[in-house]
Design an enzyme around this catalytic site. Structure first.
Site, mmCIF file in Angstrom:
data_model
loop_
_atom_site.group_PDB
_atom_site.id
_atom_site.type_symbol
_atom_site.label_atom_id
_atom_site.label_comp_id
_atom_site.label_asym_id
_atom_site.label_seq_id
_atom_site.Cartn_x
_atom_site.Cartn_y
_atom_site.Cartn_z
ATOM 1 N N LEU A 1 -3.834 -1.580 -1.378
ATOM 2 C CA LEU A 1 -3.828 -2.642 -2.370
ATOM 3 C C LEU A 1 -4.129 -3.914 -1.603
ATOM 4 O O LEU A 1 -3.288 -4.422 -0.853
ATOM 5 C CB LEU A 1 -2.465 -2.738 -3.065
ATOM 6 C CG LEU A 1 -2.287 -3.877 -4.068
ATOM 7 C CD1 LEU A 1 -3.275 -3.754 -5.218
ATOM 8 C CD2 LEU A 1 -0.855 -3.919 -4.598
ATOM 9 N N CYS B 1 0.829 -1.193 0.000
ATOM 10 C CA CYS B 1 0.000 0.000 0.000
ATOM 11 C C CYS B 1 0.865 1.246 0.000
ATOM 12 O O CYS B 1 2.079 1.195 -0.163
ATOM 13 C CB CYS B 1 -0.895 0.007 1.241
ATOM 14 S SG CYS B 1 -1.759 -1.549 1.536
ATOM 15 N N GLY C 1 3.100 -3.202 3.412
ATOM 16 C CA GLY C 1 3.939 -4.394 3.348
ATOM 17 C C GLY C 1 3.219 -5.656 3.751
ATOM 18 O O GLY C 1 1.980 -5.740 3.680
#
Length: 616
Positions: A50, A2, A75
């Site tokens: 994401l 992200c 992450g």
């Protein structure tokens, strides 16, 4: 994977929205932000998501746990399932299947020591509402970026510099950072292209007391420069242990709630990852490689051979000239600091087309640094013998080589003028002939020199340690993060698992570099699954045919962008000397493409991002 953002500066909702929209490509699935804190201690957390693990909206960020712990996180923590079970025995409960929630519980259980429990790639900040403090960290090897601004009672952080840059007053471009960039090809940590914005270094964490703005930073992981725990087993045992370690690292990185693939170049490192992926999953593995039409740049044939043997679902992405040119024009939008590794362009092309089929891709990054794989290590081994000769003999060799008509011999002659092999290595990385760079400070004097200039390890171990702290972090990690996130693709690197890195560092040098065999032990792991003869060829880099393009298709572009008027506007260079070097490239007498690319990138960044700023 992200983009994170946070601030204690009283920005408006519209301004925060702008900052997150600027890096929406990092996480297009959900853009959100929250105004936390209070009037005395305002805290803004923002996030571009994401969705990879637990893609349900319940795991959207900013995420709140137990009402008082808030987090933004970029992450993956690969061991979160094991950690979750441990925390459940301590009485912690969970309402999602995400690693984000586990991180919050781990912070509550272990405090700032939670970072020791995280195995993964990450950059995160936790707002502890009860203690009125911020706690954040960056992963051990620096896979995930972290920029921050701190002045008086203003603190701002983000995954990319451009988010901080927007709506921010009083920033100035760092003249020192420009010199660093021109030498190293990237702006080294903890610096950024702006004087007022810093990078949190790998293996570091920080705490910020919001009552008095006391900022404390500390190292929680570092390279063992003294080799205190050398490996005790024999070579056969080491091969078996490395096989298990990498297999586990690959297996944990294959876990996702979205499709996963593998970047396969056909080289040793990516082939190891692909081979062990086929051993750890019953699903057909998807692999991806890039093809160039120019002679000497197409490695797709070798990737295809590996894919055929492993029976992967292989996809070859053909890189064409026009598509590469388009990426040059938008380069600085994604690499929002000057960045000169030209392999970023094929990396972006690979990511762009890979993203059409998967959301996560595993790479072979980190193998060369841990297992002594770069060609320059072989060269240093050869040159090192000359440094064992008396000075007058070495000086004679240097003068003789310097008079030779061949470029490589001239560079060897120039290199032997350095006092020691360590200084020569730094010069070989930054540039042996840097007379064109006008700097008022020693751009080679970086803190990371301590990993090279000591006597606790032999030369090759020190070279790889230095490269892990510099080249791998400043260059490779930056390249891969920006290239993949430009297309909302998460990249994972099993060979950068800290357990693999630590194991490699514990091994005797001849396990990794024996005779003429580089990456010996990693190759022997690979040859258990893929025939050795496929790799019986010279090592190839991941690059584009820029040297030819700059003399042909892009010649007019280069000459117009880097004419004498333009060169004189670029800080810290000798414009006359650089102009001569560009002409040497055009007439074919010297290959100057690295310098040309470096200057094109800097000029583009200054044109698109540097307007209105003072350089000092």
């Amino acid at each position: 994977m992200c983009g994170i953002y946070g601030s204690t500066i009283a920005y408006t909702k519209h301004q925060v929205q702008d900052k997150l929209e600027r890096t929406k490509f990092r996480g297009p699935d959900k853009l959100d932000f929250k105004f936390l804190g209070n009037e005395v201690n305002p805290v803004i957390f923002g996030h571009n998501r994401l969705a990879i693990v637990d893609i349900d909206e319940r795991s959207n960020q900013p995420f709140t746990y137990n009402k008082t712990i808030h987090i933004v996180f970029n992450g993956e923590v690969y061991n979160f399932k094991v950690l979750k079970e441990q925390l459940e025995t301590k009485g912690y409960s969970f309402h999602t299947t995400s690693d984000t929630e586990v991180m919050c519980a781990a912070y509550m259980a272990y405090g700032e020591d939670c970072v020791y429990h995280f195995d993964g790639m990450f950059a995160f900040v936790i707002y502890d509402e009860t203690k009125q403090k911020l706690f954040g960290a960056r992963d051990r090897l620096g896979k995930k970026p972290f920029y921050y601004f701190l002045k008086d009672k203003q603190f701002e952080f983000a995954s990319q510099l451009s988010s901080i840059q927007m709506h921010h007053e009083h920033l100035t471009i760092s003249n020192k950072a420009i010199s660093y960039y021109l030498a190293w090809g990237a702006v080294p940590d903890p610096h950024s292209i702006f004087n007022e914005i810093k990078k949190l270094q790998p293996g570091h964490c920080f705490s910020l007391n919001l009552n008095n703005y006391d900022f404390k930073e500390r190292v929680y992981w570092d390279i063992d420069t003294e080799n205190k725990k050398p490996y005790q087993g024999d070579y056969k045992e080491a091969v078996s242990e490395l096989d298990d370690l990498v297999k586990n690292a690959v297996s944990t990185r294959l876990f996702a709630d979205v499709p996963v693939g593998i970047f396969l170049s056909g080289g040793v490192d990516s082939s190891v990852v692909a081979a062990l992926a086929t051993q750890t999953t019953s699903s057909k593995v998807k692999t991806f490689s890039v093809k160039f039409n120019e002679k000497g740049f197409d490695e797709s044939l070798y990737a295809q051979q590996v894919a055929d043997h492993l029976k992967t679902d292989h996809h070859i992405i053909e890189c064409n000239y026009n598509e590469g040119l388009d990426l040059i024009d938008t380069f600085s939008h994604y690499y929002d600091e000057p960045f000169a590794d030209s392999s970023a362009i094929p990396s972006m092309l690979l990511a762009k087309h890979t993203r059409k089929q998967v959301t996560v891709a595993l790479s072979g990054d980190g193998g060369d640094e841990s297992f002594i794989g770069y060609e320059r290590y072989k060269w240093m081994k050869q040159v090192n013998h000359l440094y064992n000769l008396p000075n007058f003999i070495r000086n004679t060799v240097a003068k003789t080589a310097g008079l030779a008509p061949y470029y490589k011999l001239k560079m060897i002659g120039k290199g032997l003028e350095y006092d020691d092999i360590n200084s020569l290595y730094i010069a070989s990385v930054t540039g042996v002939n840097m007379s064109w760079l006008k700097s008022d400070f020693d751009y080679t004097d970086v803190p990371e020199k301590k990993y090279l200039f000591h006597s606790n390890k032999n030369l090759y171990e020190r070279l790889t340690d230095f490269d892990i702290k510099t080249y791998l972090n400043w260059d490779i990690n930056t390249k891969v993060d920006r290239a993949t996130m430009a297309y909302s693709l998460e990249a994972r690197a099993p060979l950068m698992d800290h357990s693999v890195v630590e194991f490699a560092q514990s091994l005797p040098t001849d396990f990794k570099y024996n005779g003429k065999i580089q990456k010996r032990i990693l190759k022997d792991v690979l040859y258990q699954y893929v025939p050795e003869n496929i790799f019986d060829r010279p090592k190839a880099g991941f690059t584009m045919p820029f040297a030819e393009w700059f003399k042909n298709e892009l010649k007019d572009y280069v000459l117009s962008e880097l004419d004498m008027v333009s060169l004189k506007q670029i800080p810290n260079i000798d414009a006359d000397e650089v102009y001569k070097m560009i002409q040497q490239h055009m007439d074919g007498s010297w290959n100057r493409y690295p310098l040309i690319w470096k200057l094109l990138v800097l000029k583009q960044w200054l044109n698109t991002n540097g307007k209105g700023y003072t350089i000092k």
